[in-house]
Write an enzyme that holds these catalytic residues in place. Structure first.
Site, PDB file in Angstrom:
ATOM      1  N   GLU A 255       2.655   5.336  -3.677  1.00 24.56           N
ATOM      2  CA  GLU A 255       2.645   6.414  -4.704  1.00 24.56           C
ATOM      3  C   GLU A 255       3.976   7.156  -4.768  1.00 24.56           C
ATOM      4  O   GLU A 255       4.324   7.605  -5.856  1.00 24.56           O
ATOM      5  CB  GLU A 255       1.506   7.393  -4.402  1.00 24.56           C
ATOM      6  CG  GLU A 255       0.119   6.799  -4.597  1.00 24.56           C
ATOM      7  CD  GLU A 255      -0.284   5.786  -3.526  1.00 24.56           C
ATOM      8  OE1 GLU A 255       0.210   5.889  -2.390  1.00 24.56           O
ATOM      9  OE2 GLU A 255      -1.060   4.881  -3.837  1.00 24.56           O
TER      10      GLU A 255
ATOM     11  N   ASP B 238      -9.105   3.927  -1.995  1.00 25.36           N
ATOM     12  CA  ASP B 238     -10.068   4.240  -0.933  1.00 25.36           C
ATOM     13  C   ASP B 238     -11.368   4.831  -1.466  1.00 25.36           C
ATOM     14  O   ASP B 238     -11.568   6.047  -1.478  1.00 25.36           O
ATOM     15  CB  ASP B 238      -9.421   5.215   0.062  1.00 25.36           C
ATOM     16  CG  ASP B 238      -8.225   4.588   0.759  1.00 25.36           C
ATOM     17  OD1 ASP B 238      -8.118   3.345   0.759  1.00 25.36           O
ATOM     18  OD2 ASP B 238      -7.396   5.344   1.312  1.00 25.36           O
TER      19      ASP B 238
ATOM     20  N   ASP C 296       0.864  -1.184   0.000  1.00 29.31           N
ATOM     21  CA  ASP C 296       0.000   0.000   0.000  1.00 29.31           C
ATOM     22  C   ASP C 296       0.909   1.245   0.000  1.00 29.31           C
ATOM     23  O   ASP C 296       2.133   1.129   0.102  1.00 29.31           O
ATOM     24  CB  ASP C 296      -0.837  -0.080   1.282  1.00 29.31           C
ATOM     25  CG  ASP C 296      -1.873   1.013   1.415  1.00 29.31           C
ATOM     26  OD1 ASP C 296      -2.264   1.601   0.394  1.00 29.31           O
ATOM     27  OD2 ASP C 296      -2.303   1.272   2.564  1.00 29.31           O
TER      28      ASP C 296
HETATM   29  O1  MIG Z   1      -3.584   5.774   5.094  1.00 28.45           O
HETATM   30  O2  MIG Z   1      -3.414   0.423   5.762  1.00 28.45           O
HETATM   31  O3  MIG Z   1      -5.892   2.271   0.684  1.00 28.45           O
HETATM   32  O4  MIG Z   1      -6.871  -0.035   1.890  1.00 28.45           O
HETATM   33  O5  MIG Z   1      -6.753  -0.191   4.687  1.00 28.45           O
HETATM   34  C1  MIG Z   1      -4.398   4.667   4.977  1.00 28.45           C
HETATM   35  C2  MIG Z   1      -4.549   1.152   6.045  1.00 28.45           C
HETATM   36  C3  MIG Z   1      -3.567   3.455   4.679  1.00 28.45           C
HETATM   37  C4  MIG Z   1      -4.858   2.921   2.728  1.00 28.45           C
HETATM   38  C5  MIG Z   1      -5.359   1.793   1.891  1.00 28.45           C
HETATM   39  C6  MIG Z   1      -6.383   1.022   2.668  1.00 28.45           C
HETATM   40  C7  MIG Z   1      -5.766   0.488   3.937  1.00 28.45           C
HETATM   41  C8  MIG Z   1      -5.213   1.649   4.767  1.00 28.45           C
HETATM   42  N1  MIG Z   1      -4.274   2.436   3.963  1.00 28.45           N
END
Ligand code: MIG
Length: 813
Positions: free
Chosen positions: A419, A495, A416
């Site tokens: 980016e 999200d 995750d």
């Molecule tokens: O700042 O890991 O898109 O699926 O549950 C949030 C926590 C960080 C963003 C992801 C989301 C995930 C969440 N993450």
């Protein structure tokens, strides 16, 4: 500007274009001038125009590449995306006074000389794509840009995950990977950057891939109704033109160029349950137990960031998970795979025995600021550092960090925030002048690497997992991507929100991802931010059956969102659809195998198979799932009736076997337990009995549903579902066909490859559209008795042995 002047300008439409052009010139663009000399090469030409050089060459048959060097020197040829070798066809060059013509057997590139303008034509002499005559290619400082004529009836598709309508016309997009919590239709930029699009006009398509990883921008008619334009803030003006004209051919050729999605592990096509976050371990056990007790099939549970100690990647919070290893084993015994989140930011935690930091620091793997100091910035673990994934040696350092988790039996990993996302900064990411080192000893600023950073992160994860388990297919889930990232990871749409508009948004995003070469996608079923009303969760679980990745996920602090939550009366419906997913797995896996070879996405817009059907160009709801299923899902609260329409040919209702054609337009109000689902007449659909997870062997025969019609065929692919044995021929491929003749219908099965022994011995064949009771059913030459006729359903059911996967069965009236 005075009111009267605006009024005057609106009344002078042609002058408007002129004004727009003038203003573009006024922005300081240096447009390419006149061609002074033409150098012929085997694959095309290099043109000199003032200080600039322009290369127009064939990359492959029907694929042309344009490169511009404003100062005359081309940089070293390099791409993060392109992995295919160029192989130019025989190219003809005709140089005359006003123009130079470069062609192969599919495309004519006509370059006008004064000024330099590039036109792509088909072999019949029709212009397909042309530079806007008043705006030749240009540059300004580091920026580069092109302008293309925009025909009235042309639509645009692709560009990755940008939300909003499927058709990109009349909108502008910035490609800059961005953490976009709770995005909406108009949010721009978004998580991924795939600078590839398809232009489609009256059934004919072409493709453009602008291979530039800087911040790029595409404007399809927002700036002007007469042209579209794309460009970048740095890097090379370097794009590819794909001649088509079939949209399918373009997607296939683009995927050949930037890489295929490898065949995923079979279990990843089952149902997956996630939330931010399941903890402590008792809660994880409870989730698993509830699925099994309620007999709702499940293949995976995800652990989000709270399983970690202080959110530090590659650690385990032992307070919450005292028996972490045992838990993973216990889940696995129940046929449930564990997927762990492992973000790329490493906690800045020197000399406390935190191996990822200490070993990384020692090996000098972390990104530095422009002044050479270590870049430290806040993310989940607090102050964090960021591996320099553009270096091979850093990717090689990252991979082994997975060793312990892999040893515990963890099946998949979730990258995750790549980016990369950074907290407490308005840009949401790192400084643009941070340095990224490259293998050859040079370095690039973050502005040049930002859009491929997530890609290099999952490349490291994927390659690392392969090294740790050479005969297991890795499963990695990424949020950020650039063109070609499908080589390493599946992805999801980030999200989203638990509102009705978001179930609608999900389809065009996933369709455009598929067209952009990225087929293995899903969205957070039920929505991430907020809590869905019951009907929405039910509808979303229904839609998810027909998404490549089928994963329920929600944010911290929201209501529980598992399939049994909120309205108990809706649980049976949700369960029935998750079961349908498992019943369809033979068809889904077969289609996924096709995807891995050809690039054809599972979720495809109707126009991909039927480019002439203008009706379906702007359809943001309906789509094909694999080659033979048409899904017209309910994505509203169903206050109004739904309109159903059909592509060319005949379509059978999956539920009732009623037949429809393109002449039928229905208005219906499907009940909460109904998804309008249709099968192409001519399809043969393999299905299986319900199982609780893909690790369970189905009990009973393989079900073959035969829908007689033109071009009657189907196929079935099976293998062990997790190793690379299939590369050595350890797979089963069976081809089915059916032929209708006077008084009979014959269905044939032919084993093309018998390198894998499947679970079934018998086949239960269901032939639809049989209007009267047959006289006789034969298997081979033998008349058989093991069949029945359902008059109301106009269906014949035949049981038979599937010996050698080689048989013919005929139904005689
Ligand atoms: O700042 O890991 O898109 O699926 O549950 C949030 C926590 C960080 C963003 C992801 C989301 C995930 C969440 N993450």
């Amino acid at each position: 500007m005075s009111i009267s002047r605006i009024g005057r300008r609106w009344s002078l439409l042609p002058a408007m274009l002129c004004a727009a052009v003038t203003s573009v010139y006024a922005q300081g663009w240096q447009h390419v001038g006149n061609v002074q000399s033409v150098e012929k090469r085997n694959d095309g030409v290099v043109l000199t125009a003032g200080s600039a050089k322009v290369q127009v060459t064939f990359f492959r048959p029907g694929i042309v590449r344009v490169r511009v060097a404003p100062k005359g020197a081309f940089p070293k040829d390099f791409s993060w995306a392109v992995i295919e070798e160029g192989k130019a066809p025989a190219v003809t060059v005709k140089d005359s006074k006003d123009q130079v013509e470069v062609s192969d057997t599919e495309v004519v590139v006509r370059v006008k000389k004064s000024p330099l303008l590039i036109n792509f034509e088909d072999k019949q002499g029709n212009t397909v794509l042309a530079d806007e005559a008043s705006l030749p290619m240009a540059w300004s400082g580091e920026r580069v840009r092109v302008w293309k004529q925009m025909p009235l009836l042309e639509n645009y598709y692709g560009l990755g995950d940008h939300p909003g309508s499927l058709n990109r016309r009349n909108r502008a997009f910035t490609l800059w990977n961005t953490d976009s919590f709770a995005f909406q239709e108009s949010t721009d930029p978004i998580y991924k950057s795939i600078p590839f699009f398809i232009g489609l006009k009256e059934g004919k398509a072409y493709g453009v891939f602008f291979d530039n990883a800087y911040r790029t921008n595409f404007d399809f008619g927002l700036e002007s109704p007469f042209y579209y334009t794309f460009g970048s803030e740095g890097g090379e003006l370097n794009y590819y033109y794909f001649a088509g004209p079939e949209p399918k051919k373009i997607v296939e050729e683009f995927v050949d160029m930037v890489g295929h999605t490898p065949l995923p592990p079979y279990w990843t096509l089952g149902f997956q349950q996630s939330r931010y976050s399941y903890y402590p371990e008792a809660r994880v056990y409870e989730i698993a137990k509830t699925f099994r007790e309620k007999k709702i099939p499940l293949d995976a549970i995800y652990l989000d960031i709270d399983y970690q100690q202080g959110y530090a990647p590659f650690t385990v919070n032992r307070e919450y998970f005292p028996h972490f290893e045992q838990m993973i084993g216990d889940l696995s015994k129940q046929g449930i795979h564990t997927v762990l989140i492992t973000d790329l930011h490493i906690k800045h935690d020197p000399d406390k025995g935190y191996l990822p930091y200490d070993s990384g620091s020692k090996a000098d793997v972390f990104i530095k600021r422009a002044d050479g100091s270590l870049y430290v910035a806040p993310v989940w673990p607090g102050p964090s550092v960021f591996p320099d994934f553009t270096l091979t040696r850093v990717r090689d350092w990252w991979g082994p960090l997975y060793k312990d988790f892999v040893g515990m039996g963890v099946s998949g990993f979730w990258n995750d925030m790549n980016e990369p996302a950074v907290f407490e900064t308005v840009t949401k990411t790192m400084p643009l002048d941070n340095r990224h080192r490259l293998d050859d000893g040079s370095s690039l600023p973050h502005s040049a690497v930002h859009n491929v950073f997530g890609m290099q992160n999952v490349r490291a994860t994927h390659d690392g997992l392969l090294k740790l388990r050479p005969n297991e297919r890795p499963f990695v889930l990424t949020r950020a991507a650039y063109a070609g990232t499908q080589r390493y990871a599946a992805t999801w749409t980030g999200d989203n929100i638990s509102t009705w508009n978001h179930i609608r948004i999900s389809t065009p995003i996933m369709l455009n991802m598929g067209l952009s070469g990225y087929p293995l996608v899903g969205s957070d079923i039920g929505g991430f931010a907020g809590s869905p009303p019951s009907d929405l969760l039910t509808r979303w679980l229904e839609l998810g059956v027909f998404n490549p990745i089928y994963r329920d996920h929600t944010a911290k602090g929201t209501a529980n969102q598992e399939p049994w939550e909120n309205t108990p009366s809706q649980e049976p419906t949700r369960k029935r659809y998750i079961e349908l997913r498992y019943r369809l797995l033979p068809y889904i896996y077969t289609s996924m195998e096709e995807t891995s070879r050809t690039g054809m996405p599972l979720m495809r817009p109707v126009f991909l198979e039927y480019p002439q059907l203008v009706d379906f160009y702007t359809d943001d709801r309906d789509f094909l799932f694999g080659p033979d299923l048409l899904v017209e899902p309910v994505v509203t609260e169903m206050i109004d009736a739904a309109e159903l329409k059909f592509p060319t040919g005949t379509w059978y209702d999956f539920w009732s076997a009623a037949k429809f054609t393109e002449k039928d337009h229905l208005t219906t109000k499907p009940g909460l337990d109904e998804v309008p689902l249709f099968v192409r007449a001519g399809a043969i659909l393999p299905m299986q009995p319900v199982i609780q997870s893909t690790s369970e062997t189905p009990v009973g025969p393989l079900e073959l549903r035969v829908y007689p019609g033109e071009n009657c065929r189907g196929s079935l692919y099976q293998d062990d579902g997790h190793t690379f044995g299939y590369e050595k021929g350890e797979f089963l491929r069976v081809n089915y066909s059916c032929v209708a003749a006077q008084g009979s219908l014959t269905v044939s099965s032919k084993g093309e490859k018998l390198g894998y022994q499947p679970w079934w011995k018998d086949v239960e064949m269901k032939v639809f559209g049989v209007e009267s009771k047959p006289r006789e059913v034969r298997v081979g030459e033998q008349s058989v008795n093991d069949w029945s006729y359902d008059e109301a359903g106009e269906m014949v059911t035949v049981h038979m042995k599937d010996a050698n996967r080689d048989w013919t069965a005929s139904i005689r009236y």
